[in-house]
Enzyme design. Structure first.
Site, PDB file in Angstrom:
ATOM      1  CB  CYS A   1      87.319  37.097  68.400  1.00 48.57           C
ATOM      2  SG  CYS A   1      87.753  36.285  66.854  1.00 48.57           S
TER       3      CYS A   1
ATOM      4  CG  ASN B   1      92.101  35.297  63.811  1.00 48.07           C
ATOM      5  OD1 ASN B   1      93.173  35.025  63.287  1.00 48.07           O
ATOM      6  ND2 ASN B   1      91.544  36.472  63.641  1.00 48.07           N
TER       7      ASN B   1
ATOM      8  CB  CYS C   1      83.166  35.118  63.440  1.00 45.29           C
ATOM      9  SG  CYS C   1      82.506  33.574  62.787  1.00 45.29           S
ATOM     10  NE  ARG C   2      83.399  36.906  68.488  1.00 42.30           N
ATOM     11  CZ  ARG C   2      83.521  36.480  69.732  1.00 42.30           C
ATOM     12  NH1 ARG C   2      82.925  37.155  70.707  1.00 42.30           N
ATOM     13  NH2 ARG C   2      84.217  35.404  70.012  1.00 42.30           N
ATOM     14  CB  SER C   3      89.376  39.212  65.716  1.00 45.23           C
ATOM     15  OG  SER C   3      89.756  37.902  65.366  1.00 45.23           O
TER      16      SER C   3
ATOM     17  CG  ASP D   1      80.911  33.274  68.715  1.00 46.60           C
ATOM     18  OD1 ASP D   1      80.954  33.445  67.486  1.00 46.60           O
ATOM     19  OD2 ASP D   1      81.278  32.236  69.277  1.00 46.60           O
TER      20      ASP D   1
HETATM   21  P1  4NP Z   1      85.027  34.145  66.544  1.00 47.33           P
HETATM   22  O1  4NP Z   1      83.849  33.073  66.439  1.00 47.33           O
HETATM   23  O2  4NP Z   1      85.612  34.024  67.940  1.00 47.33           O
HETATM   24  O3  4NP Z   1      84.344  35.438  66.331  1.00 47.33           O
HETATM   25  O4  4NP Z   1      86.031  33.786  65.470  1.00 47.33           O
HETATM   26  C1  4NP Z   1      83.999  31.721  66.735  1.00 47.33           C
HETATM   27  C2  4NP Z   1      84.360  30.858  65.757  1.00 47.33           C
HETATM   28  C3  4NP Z   1      84.463  29.506  66.025  1.00 47.33           C
HETATM   29  C4  4NP Z   1      84.189  29.044  67.279  1.00 47.33           C
HETATM   30  C5  4NP Z   1      83.846  29.923  68.264  1.00 47.33           C
HETATM   31  C6  4NP Z   1      83.757  31.262  67.995  1.00 47.33           C
HETATM   32  N1  4NP Z   1      84.257  27.665  67.545  1.00 47.33           N
HETATM   33  O5  4NP Z   1      83.930  27.269  68.653  1.00 47.33           O
HETATM   34  O6  4NP Z   1      84.648  26.886  66.672  1.00 47.33           O
END
Ligand code: 4NP
Length: 155
Positions: free
Chosen positions: A11, A14, A16-18, A125
């Site tokens: 993702c 790294n 939240c989703r993955s 996200d």
């Molecule tokens: P992820 O979510 O891609 O599912 O881990 C996010 C976590 C943090 C951010 C973006 C997406 N960020 O912009 O900090």
């Protein structure tokens, strides 16, 4: 016995989703007694070394999945040779994985939800969302993981 399949979820951050997908796949594969190696990474360097988002740790824990000991890392060029599948959580991540791919890679790069019959093709996200968004994302991840395991079992 064929070699154990190696799966990498990818993702953006790294956190939240993955990490959630990694935890759910490990749990569901164990429940099916399906041997598998699972990891996750982000295309961004913003959260390297951090644990998953506390809201996602809590949402996973409510479903019996422990992701608290995971730590964020960035997608590495060696991942393309080390994994059988790199599963992208959305189109933007998919494009980034493709753009960085070295020639002659081993990993099959796929959009994660393409294995499922969901109306959504992207895992949204939840980072800027509310608690319900984390639940919705986990619902999608559980559906996608079950479909992906079905795919591996058929292969
Ligand atoms: P992820 O979510 O891609 O599912 O881990 C996010 C976590 C943090 C951010 C973006 C997406 N960020 O912009 O900090």
């Amino acid at each position: 016995m064929p070699p154990v399949k190696r799966i990498l979820f990818v993702c953006l951050g790294n956190i939240c989703r993955s990490p959630a997908a990694e935890g759910v796949l490990k749990a569901r594969a164990a429940a099916r007694e399906f041997p598998i190696f699972v990891d996750s990474a982000g295309v961004s360097a913003a959260h390297i070394g951090e644990p998953p988002d506390a809201r996602m740790i809590a949402a996973c824990a409510r479903r019996g999945v422990d992701i608290a000991r995971q730590r964020a890392r960035r997608l590495d060029v060696d991942d393309y040779a080390a994994f059988d599948y790199a599963l992208a959580m959305d189109f933007s991540v998919m494009a980034d994985i493709m753009a960085r791919a070295p020639a002659g890679r081993r990993a099959e790069i796929r959009l994660f939800l393409d294995f499922a019959q969901t109306a959504e093709r992207e895992t949204p996200d939840p980072y800027y969302g509310a608690s319900a968004d984390f639940e919705r994302v986990l619902d999608l991840i559980e559906t996608g993981v079950d479909a992906f395991l079905d795919h591996l079992e058929r292969a």
